[in-house]
Design a protein around this motif. Structure first.
Motif, short mmCIF file in Angstrom:
data_model
loop_
_atom_site.label_atom_id
_atom_site.label_comp_id
_atom_site.label_asym_id
_atom_site.label_seq_id
_atom_site.Cartn_x
_atom_site.Cartn_y
_atom_site.Cartn_z
N ALA A 68 7.90 10.04 -2.59
CA ALA A 68 8.82 9.63 -3.66
C ALA A 68 8.37 10.15 -5.01
O ALA A 68 7.20 10.47 -5.21
N GLY A 69 9.32 10.18 -5.94
CA GLY A 69 8.99 10.58 -7.29
C GLY A 69 8.18 9.53 -8.03
O GLY A 69 7.27 9.84 -8.79
N LYS A 70 8.51 8.26 -7.78
CA LYS A 70 7.85 7.13 -8.46
C LYS A 70 7.82 5.95 -7.51
O LYS A 70 8.78 5.69 -6.79
N VAL A 71 6.71 5.23 -7.51
CA VAL A 71 6.56 4.02 -6.70
C VAL A 71 6.16 2.88 -7.61
O VAL A 71 5.17 2.98 -8.34
N LEU A 72 6.92 1.81 -7.56
CA LEU A 72 6.60 0.59 -8.28
C LEU A 72 6.29 -0.48 -7.24
O LEU A 72 7.17 -0.88 -6.48
N SER A 73 5.04 -0.91 -7.18
CA SER A 73 4.64 -1.94 -6.23
C SER A 73 4.45 -3.25 -6.96
O SER A 73 3.72 -3.31 -7.95
N VAL A 74 5.10 -4.28 -6.47
CA VAL A 74 5.03 -5.61 -7.07
C VAL A 74 4.07 -6.45 -6.24
O VAL A 74 4.30 -6.67 -5.05
N GLU A 75 3.00 -6.92 -6.87
CA GLU A 75 1.96 -7.67 -6.18
C GLU A 75 1.69 -8.99 -6.89
O GLU A 75 1.44 -9.01 -8.09
N LEU A 76 1.72 -10.07 -6.15
CA LEU A 76 1.45 -11.40 -6.69
C LEU A 76 -0.05 -11.66 -6.88
O LEU A 76 -0.46 -12.28 -7.86
N ASP A 77 -0.85 -11.17 -5.95
CA ASP A 77 -2.28 -11.49 -5.92
C ASP A 77 -3.08 -10.59 -6.87
O ASP A 77 -3.40 -9.44 -6.54
N LYS A 78 -3.44 -11.13 -8.01
CA LYS A 78 -4.20 -10.35 -9.01
C LYS A 78 -5.60 -9.99 -8.54
O LYS A 78 -6.22 -9.08 -9.08
N SER A 79 -6.11 -10.70 -7.52
CA SER A 79 -7.45 -10.35 -7.02
C SER A 79 -7.45 -9.00 -6.30
O SER A 79 -8.51 -8.44 -6.05
N LEU A 80 -6.27 -8.45 -6.03
CA LEU A 80 -6.17 -7.12 -5.41
C LEU A 80 -6.24 -5.99 -6.45
O LEU A 80 -6.31 -4.82 -6.08
N ARG A 81 -6.23 -6.33 -7.73
CA ARG A 81 -6.24 -5.31 -8.79
C ARG A 81 -7.37 -4.28 -8.62
O ARG A 81 -7.11 -3.08 -8.62
N PRO A 82 -8.65 -4.69 -8.47
CA PRO A 82 -9.71 -3.68 -8.34
C PRO A 82 -9.62 -2.89 -7.03
O PRO A 82 -9.99 -1.72 -6.98
N ILE A 83 -9.14 -3.53 -5.98
CA ILE A 83 -8.99 -2.83 -4.70
C ILE A 83 -7.93 -1.74 -4.83
O ILE A 83 -8.14 -0.59 -4.44
N LEU A 84 -6.78 -2.09 -5.40
CA LEU A 84 -5.71 -1.11 -5.57
C LEU A 84 -6.11 0.00 -6.55
O LEU A 84 -5.73 1.16 -6.36
N ALA A 85 -6.88 -0.34 -7.57
CA ALA A 85 -7.37 0.68 -8.50
C ALA A 85 -8.22 1.70 -7.74
O ALA A 85 -8.17 2.90 -8.02
N GLU A 86 -8.99 1.24 -6.78
CA GLU A 86 -9.84 2.13 -5.99
C GLU A 86 -9.02 2.94 -4.97
O GLU A 86 -9.16 4.15 -4.87
N THR A 87 -8.17 2.25 -4.22
CA THR A 87 -7.47 2.93 -3.11
C THR A 87 -6.33 3.83 -3.58
O THR A 87 -5.95 4.75 -2.86
N LEU A 88 -5.79 3.59 -4.77
CA LEU A 88 -4.68 4.41 -5.26
C LEU A 88 -5.08 5.33 -6.41
O LEU A 88 -4.22 5.89 -7.08
N LYS A 89 -6.38 5.46 -6.61
CA LYS A 89 -6.88 6.33 -7.68
C LYS A 89 -6.33 7.74 -7.47
O LYS A 89 -6.35 8.27 -6.36
N GLY A 90 -5.81 8.31 -8.55
CA GLY A 90 -5.26 9.66 -8.47
C GLY A 90 -3.79 9.72 -8.08
O GLY A 90 -3.19 10.78 -8.11
N ARG A 91 -3.22 8.60 -7.71
CA ARG A 91 -1.79 8.55 -7.37
C ARG A 91 -1.03 8.25 -8.66
O ARG A 91 -0.69 7.11 -8.96
N ASP A 92 -0.79 9.29 -9.44
CA ASP A 92 -0.20 9.13 -10.77
C ASP A 92 1.25 8.66 -10.77
O ASP A 92 1.75 8.21 -11.79
N ASN A 93 1.91 8.76 -9.63
CA ASN A 93 3.31 8.32 -9.55
C ASN A 93 3.43 6.87 -9.06
O ASN A 93 4.52 6.41 -8.74
N VAL A 94 2.32 6.15 -9.04
CA VAL A 94 2.32 4.75 -8.60
C VAL A 94 2.00 3.84 -9.77
O VAL A 94 1.07 4.08 -10.53
#
Length: 158
Positions: A68-94
């Protein structure tokens, strides 16, 4: 990092001291073909903006970002913030939006974050919000398609 390998998932979660929430209906995909098939089923291209609900550790998000051109993921659990920062690093369209999808004006959120163009929903929906979130996406009236994976018992009820 293989986001569907159980050993890598366990190491990732341990590193970030993450614990699953029964309340949020969290479960993470562990078969690589599943997020690949879900993303492929949405028929995406670089002109499409995708809204995803509950990215978890980001395995479906990662697949969506490839198509996709752009991905907007809506997440309720803020404790996933550092995990997602690590796993999606470099995914500039997310973009990860931390908030309750059920409390959002989905049309306004999609317009603001995804801009003009075709908008779709693609998600592995948490069990406990499947019916209300599907209703909310349909009522928003701005999505060209909705591609979701849901539990069998929910599908039978629908």
């Amino acid at each position: 990092m293989n986001l569907t390998d159980i050993r890598e998932i366990q190491a990732l979660l341990e590193r970030h001291k993450f614990r699953f929430s029964y309340f949020m209906g969290q479960n993470f995909l562990t078969a690589s073909w599943v997020p690949e098939d879900i993303a492929a089923s949405a028929m995406l291209d670089e002109n499409v903006g995708v809204v995803e609900v509950g990215p978890g550790i980001g395995c479906l998000t990662n697949e969506l970002s490839k198509l996709a051109g752009k991905v907007l993921s809506v997440e309720l659990d803020k404790s996933l913030r550092p995990i997602l920062a690590e796993t999606l690093k470099g995914r500039d369209n997310v973009e990860i939006f931390f908030g309750d999808v059920m409390k959002q004006d989905l049309r306004a959120l999609a317009e603001e974050k995804l801009g003009p163009g075709r908008k779709v929903v693609c998600a592995n929906l948490p069990y406990n919000i499947t019916s209300p979130v599907l209703t909310a996406f349909l009522e928003a009236g701005c999505f060209d398609s909705i591609t979701v994976m849901i539990q069998r018992e929910v599908a039978r009820r629908i």
